[in-house]
Design a protein around this motif. Structure first.
Motif, PDB file in Angstrom:
ATOM      1  N   GLN A 143     108.382  16.639  36.909  1.00  0.00           N
ATOM      2  CA  GLN A 143     107.517  17.768  36.545  1.00  0.00           C
ATOM      3  C   GLN A 143     107.893  18.343  35.184  1.00  0.00           C
ATOM      4  O   GLN A 143     107.033  18.550  34.331  1.00  0.00           O
ATOM      5  CB  GLN A 143     107.659  18.889  37.585  1.00  0.00           C
ATOM      6  N   VAL A 144     109.177  18.567  34.993  1.00  0.00           N
ATOM      7  CA  VAL A 144     109.678  19.139  33.743  1.00  0.00           C
ATOM      8  C   VAL A 144     109.354  18.201  32.582  1.00  0.00           C
ATOM      9  O   VAL A 144     108.847  18.615  31.534  1.00  0.00           O
ATOM     10  CB  VAL A 144     111.204  19.397  33.821  1.00  0.00           C
ATOM     11  N   LYS A 146     107.081  15.854  32.313  1.00  0.00           N
ATOM     12  CA  LYS A 146     105.646  15.782  32.018  1.00  0.00           C
ATOM     13  C   LYS A 146     105.157  17.030  31.293  1.00  0.00           C
ATOM     14  O   LYS A 146     104.336  16.950  30.383  1.00  0.00           O
ATOM     15  CB  LYS A 146     104.845  15.577  33.313  1.00  0.00           C
ATOM     16  N   LEU A 147     105.648  18.190  31.703  1.00  0.00           N
ATOM     17  CA  LEU A 147     105.256  19.426  31.010  1.00  0.00           C
ATOM     18  C   LEU A 147     105.716  19.391  29.549  1.00  0.00           C
ATOM     19  O   LEU A 147     105.007  19.850  28.656  1.00  0.00           O
ATOM     20  CB  LEU A 147     105.846  20.655  31.716  1.00  0.00           C
ATOM     21  N   SER A 148     106.878  18.797  29.329  1.00  0.00           N
ATOM     22  CA  SER A 148     107.423  18.712  27.979  1.00  0.00           C
ATOM     23  C   SER A 148     106.691  17.665  27.135  1.00  0.00           C
ATOM     24  O   SER A 148     106.274  17.940  26.012  1.00  0.00           O
ATOM     25  CB  SER A 148     108.916  18.362  28.054  1.00  0.00           C
ATOM     26  N   HIS A 151     102.261  17.753  28.203  1.00  0.00           N
ATOM     27  CA  HIS A 151     101.543  19.019  27.972  1.00  0.00           C
ATOM     28  C   HIS A 151     102.114  19.794  26.784  1.00  0.00           C
ATOM     29  O   HIS A 151     101.593  20.851  26.437  1.00  0.00           O
ATOM     30  CB  HIS A 151     101.584  19.879  29.244  1.00  0.00           C
ATOM     31  N   LEU A 153     104.714  21.605  26.280  1.00  0.00           N
ATOM     32  CA  LEU A 153     105.232  22.959  26.469  1.00  0.00           C
ATOM     33  C   LEU A 153     106.656  23.030  25.925  1.00  0.00           C
ATOM     34  O   LEU A 153     107.408  22.067  25.985  1.00  0.00           O
ATOM     35  CB  LEU A 153     105.230  23.350  27.948  1.00  0.00           C
ATOM     36  N   GLN A 157     108.636  27.908  27.705  1.00  0.00           N
ATOM     37  CA  GLN A 157     107.395  27.917  28.491  1.00  0.00           C
ATOM     38  C   GLN A 157     107.583  27.215  29.843  1.00  0.00           C
ATOM     39  O   GLN A 157     107.084  27.688  30.866  1.00  0.00           O
ATOM     40  CB  GLN A 157     106.261  27.240  27.699  1.00  0.00           C
ATOM     41  N   ILE A 158     108.305  26.085  29.816  1.00  0.00           N
ATOM     42  CA  ILE A 158     108.562  25.359  31.073  1.00  0.00           C
ATOM     43  C   ILE A 158     109.408  26.212  32.001  1.00  0.00           C
ATOM     44  O   ILE A 158     109.151  26.301  33.202  1.00  0.00           O
ATOM     45  CB  ILE A 158     109.252  23.999  30.802  1.00  0.00           C
ATOM     46  N   GLU A 161     107.149  28.836  33.480  1.00  0.00           N
ATOM     47  CA  GLU A 161     106.153  28.254  34.400  1.00  0.00           C
ATOM     48  C   GLU A 161     106.785  27.812  35.709  1.00  0.00           C
ATOM     49  O   GLU A 161     106.194  27.973  36.772  1.00  0.00           O
ATOM     50  CB  GLU A 161     105.463  27.058  33.720  1.00  0.00           C
ATOM     51  N   MET A 162     107.999  27.256  35.651  1.00  0.00           N
ATOM     52  CA  MET A 162     108.626  26.708  36.860  1.00  0.00           C
ATOM     53  C   MET A 162     109.650  27.656  37.487  1.00  0.00           C
ATOM     54  O   MET A 162     110.268  27.318  38.491  1.00  0.00           O
ATOM     55  CB  MET A 162     109.263  25.352  36.541  1.00  0.00           C
TER      56      MET A 162
END
Length: 194
Positions: A143-144, A146-148, A151, A153, A157-158, A161-162
């Motif tokens: 998850q981390v 993919k967000l980095s 997306h 982020l 921001q991550i 968000e998490m």
């Protein structure tokens, strides 16, 4: 699919070594093993026999032209199906460019015509392998990452968000990068940079 063909890694390894040395008979054998099933696969996506044949001709021609590096391919079935998928999408994009917005067609790469086809196919195969490795990461780490990377982020921001600390975000990203680099070193002759 013929299991005696697909699952026999040793047989493929021997064929690939012979092909890398320019053995046309070995290449014909590889072609005979995969062509019927690949044809069925392409025809299930593109309902035009001539276009399907053109796609497979391009695929096998690129494989032959790049035969000196063929032994670097860890899984020839995965490589062929990944390449065919890429060529089908490229063909679809070419046909529908004027009819559809690019956002309507999922998972299409920018196709740079100045890069040789065999390089584009190998690059596509590597990307598919990397995506598979990302999916194998532990859930939170994945998850981390993919967000980095997908997306874009920031660490902050991550973290927000998490609901985890910034240092935990960094640890997850570093763990993912280590995993992907180790995986790429085992499969390819270079290190992937992220």
């Amino acid at each position: 699919m013929d299991n005696s063909g697909i699952s026999n890694t040793v047989k493929y390894a021997e064929l690939l070594i012979r092909i890398s040395k320019g053995d046309e008979k070995a290449f014909s054998k590889l072609y005979d093993i995969f062509y019927p099933e690949l044809t069925r696969h392409v025809l299930s996506k593109i309902k035009d026999q001539t276009t399907a044949e053109d796609i497979l001709h391009d695929l096998f021609l690129s494989l032959w032209r790049n035969r000196i590096n063929i032994t670097e391919i860890e899984s020839i079935p995965a490589y062929l199906y990944s390449s065919v998928r890429y060529l089908i999408l490229a063909q679809y994009r070419k046909q529908k460019r004027r009819e559809l917005a690019l956002s309507d067609i999922g998972d299409i790469d920018v196709i740079q015509e100045d890069i040789p086809l065999e390089d584009r196919l190998y690059y596509r195969y590597i990307l598919d392998e990397v995506h598979r490795e990302i999916e194998n990461l532990p859930e939170k780490c994945k998850q981390v990452f993919k967000l980095s990377r997908e997306h874009y982020l920031s660490i902050q921001q991550i973290s927000e968000e998490m609901s985890i600390s910034e240092s935990t975000v960094k640890k997850h990203i570093n763990k993912a990068i280590r995993h992907l680099r180790n995986s790429s070193k085992n499969k390819f002759s270079f290190i992937l940079f992220f």
